[in-house]
Write an enzyme that holds these catalytic residues in place. Sequence first.
Site, PDB file in Angstrom:
ATOM      1  N   LYS A 102       1.581  -0.069  11.294  1.00  0.00           N
ATOM      2  CA  LYS A 102       2.497  -0.603  10.274  1.00  0.00           C
ATOM      3  C   LYS A 102       3.972  -0.419  10.674  1.00  0.00           C
ATOM      4  O   LYS A 102       4.277   0.356  11.586  1.00  0.00           O
ATOM      5  CB  LYS A 102       2.178   0.072   8.940  1.00  0.00           C
ATOM      6  N   TYR A 132      -3.177  -8.673   1.298  1.00  0.00           N
ATOM      7  CA  TYR A 132      -3.329  -7.591   0.316  1.00  0.00           C
ATOM      8  C   TYR A 132      -3.612  -8.117  -1.093  1.00  0.00           C
ATOM      9  O   TYR A 132      -3.358  -7.428  -2.065  1.00  0.00           O
ATOM     10  CB  TYR A 132      -2.087  -6.698   0.317  1.00  0.00           C
ATOM     11  N   ASN A 139       2.298   4.520   5.449  1.00  0.00           N
ATOM     12  CA  ASN A 139       1.266   5.428   5.975  1.00  0.00           C
ATOM     13  C   ASN A 139       0.744   5.029   7.365  1.00  0.00           C
ATOM     14  O   ASN A 139      -0.394   5.319   7.711  1.00  0.00           O
ATOM     15  CB  ASN A 139       0.130   5.608   4.956  1.00  0.00           C
ATOM     16  N   HIS A 165      -3.375   0.694   9.226  1.00  0.00           N
ATOM     17  CA  HIS A 165      -4.409   0.086   8.380  1.00  0.00           C
ATOM     18  C   HIS A 165      -5.752   0.170   9.088  1.00  0.00           C
ATOM     19  O   HIS A 165      -5.815   0.104  10.320  1.00  0.00           O
ATOM     20  CB  HIS A 165      -4.072  -1.394   8.135  1.00  0.00           C
ATOM     21  N   GLU A 217     -10.611 -10.064   8.161  1.00  0.00           N
ATOM     22  CA  GLU A 217      -9.248  -9.667   8.555  1.00  0.00           C
ATOM     23  C   GLU A 217      -8.976 -10.027  10.025  1.00  0.00           C
ATOM     24  O   GLU A 217      -7.876 -10.470  10.363  1.00  0.00           O
ATOM     25  CB  GLU A 217      -9.058  -8.162   8.323  1.00  0.00           C
TER      26      GLU A 217
HETATM   27  P1  IDP Z   1      -6.075   2.059   2.608  1.00  0.00           P
HETATM   28  O1  IDP Z   1      -4.966   1.455   3.450  1.00  0.00           O
HETATM   29  O2  IDP Z   1      -6.286   3.526   2.924  1.00  0.00           O
HETATM   30  O3  IDP Z   1      -7.359   1.273   2.640  1.00  0.00           O
HETATM   31  P2  IDP Z   1      -5.611   0.924  -0.030  1.00  0.00           P
HETATM   32  O4  IDP Z   1      -5.971   1.600  -1.312  1.00  0.00           O
HETATM   33  O5  IDP Z   1      -6.446  -0.232   0.411  1.00  0.00           O
HETATM   34  O6  IDP Z   1      -5.553   2.058   1.099  1.00  0.00           O
HETATM   35  O7  IDP Z   1      -4.101   0.466  -0.155  1.00  0.00           O
HETATM   36  C1  IDP Z   1      -3.517  -0.424   0.769  1.00  0.00           C
HETATM   37  C2  IDP Z   1      -2.124   0.092   1.138  1.00  0.00           C
HETATM   38  O8  IDP Z   1      -1.287   0.059  -0.035  1.00  0.00           O
HETATM   39  C3  IDP Z   1      -2.071   1.564   1.583  1.00  0.00           C
HETATM   40  O9  IDP Z   1      -2.415   1.752   2.936  1.00  0.00           O
HETATM   41  C4  IDP Z   1      -0.623   1.912   1.303  1.00  0.00           C
HETATM   42  O10 IDP Z   1       0.249   1.373   2.304  1.00  0.00           O
HETATM   43  C5  IDP Z   1      -0.393   1.175  -0.018  1.00  0.00           C
HETATM   44  N1  IDP Z   1      -0.706   2.030  -1.173  1.00  0.00           N
HETATM   45  C6  IDP Z   1      -1.929   2.386  -1.631  1.00  0.00           C
HETATM   46  N2  IDP Z   1      -1.858   3.186  -2.724  1.00  0.00           N
HETATM   47  C7  IDP Z   1      -0.534   3.317  -2.957  1.00  0.00           C
HETATM   48  C8  IDP Z   1       0.195   4.025  -3.983  1.00  0.00           C
HETATM   49  O11 IDP Z   1      -0.350   4.686  -4.869  1.00  0.00           O
HETATM   50  N3  IDP Z   1       1.565   3.939  -3.899  1.00  0.00           N
HETATM   51  C9  IDP Z   1       2.211   3.214  -2.932  1.00  0.00           C
HETATM   52  N4  IDP Z   1       1.557   2.534  -1.978  1.00  0.00           N
HETATM   53  C10 IDP Z   1       0.216   2.590  -1.977  1.00  0.00           C
HETATM   54 MG    MG Z   2      -7.791  -0.620   1.927  1.00  0.00          MG
END
Ligand code: IDP
Ligand code: MG
Length: 141
Positions: free
Chosen positions: A11, A51, A114, A117, A128
């Site tokens: 990312k 997303y 974070n 992905h 994807e």
């Molecule tokens: P993942 O990437 O671990 O599968 P997902 O729940 O699918 O997590 O969420 C997609 C992306 O959205 C996350 O990787 C992160 O960048 C963002 N995200 C998820 N939850 C939060 C949150 O509570 N606050 C802000 N950003 C979030």
């Molecule tokens: Mg996810």
Amino acid sequence: MKNNITFTMIKPDAVEKGYIGGILNKINEAGFKIIAMKLTKLTKDKASEFYKIHEEKPFFNDLIEYMTSGPIVSAVLNKENAVENFRKLIGSTNPEEAEEGTIRKLYAESISANAIHGSDSNENALIESKFHFNENELFNY
Ligand code: IDP
Ligand code: MG
């Protein structure tokens, strides 16, 4: 359904900080083979479609802003049980909860920025991968 591929993106935060090399090293050391890879930048439309499942979430707009804020590296990876093994390698969504040695523990700065992905199912891995790469680019698969 084949269960030997997963889709990943390094990312914008991780690309900006110069972590591409470190993250690819972890991926290689863990035994994943890179099938397809490119440095690219998502448009708002493309990020929103990718997303879409999070459309109703309070963090959706911030997520799209962040994912379009700079270049990303997208890639398709091959290993036995790729989806599950890769989710283990990247660690929890929130880096504060990620296990030692995981990519998010090492390289992520927050739950939103974070670093990486990883697909959450075999079905999504295929969707994807095809969303980001055309047939010619997936020649190794
Ligand atoms: P993942 O990437 O671990 O599968 P997902 O729940 O699918 O997590 O969420 C997609 C992306 O959205 C996350 O990787 C992160 O960048 C963002 N995200 C998820 N939850 C939060 C949150 O509570 N606050 C802000 N950003 C979030
Ligand atoms: Mg996810």
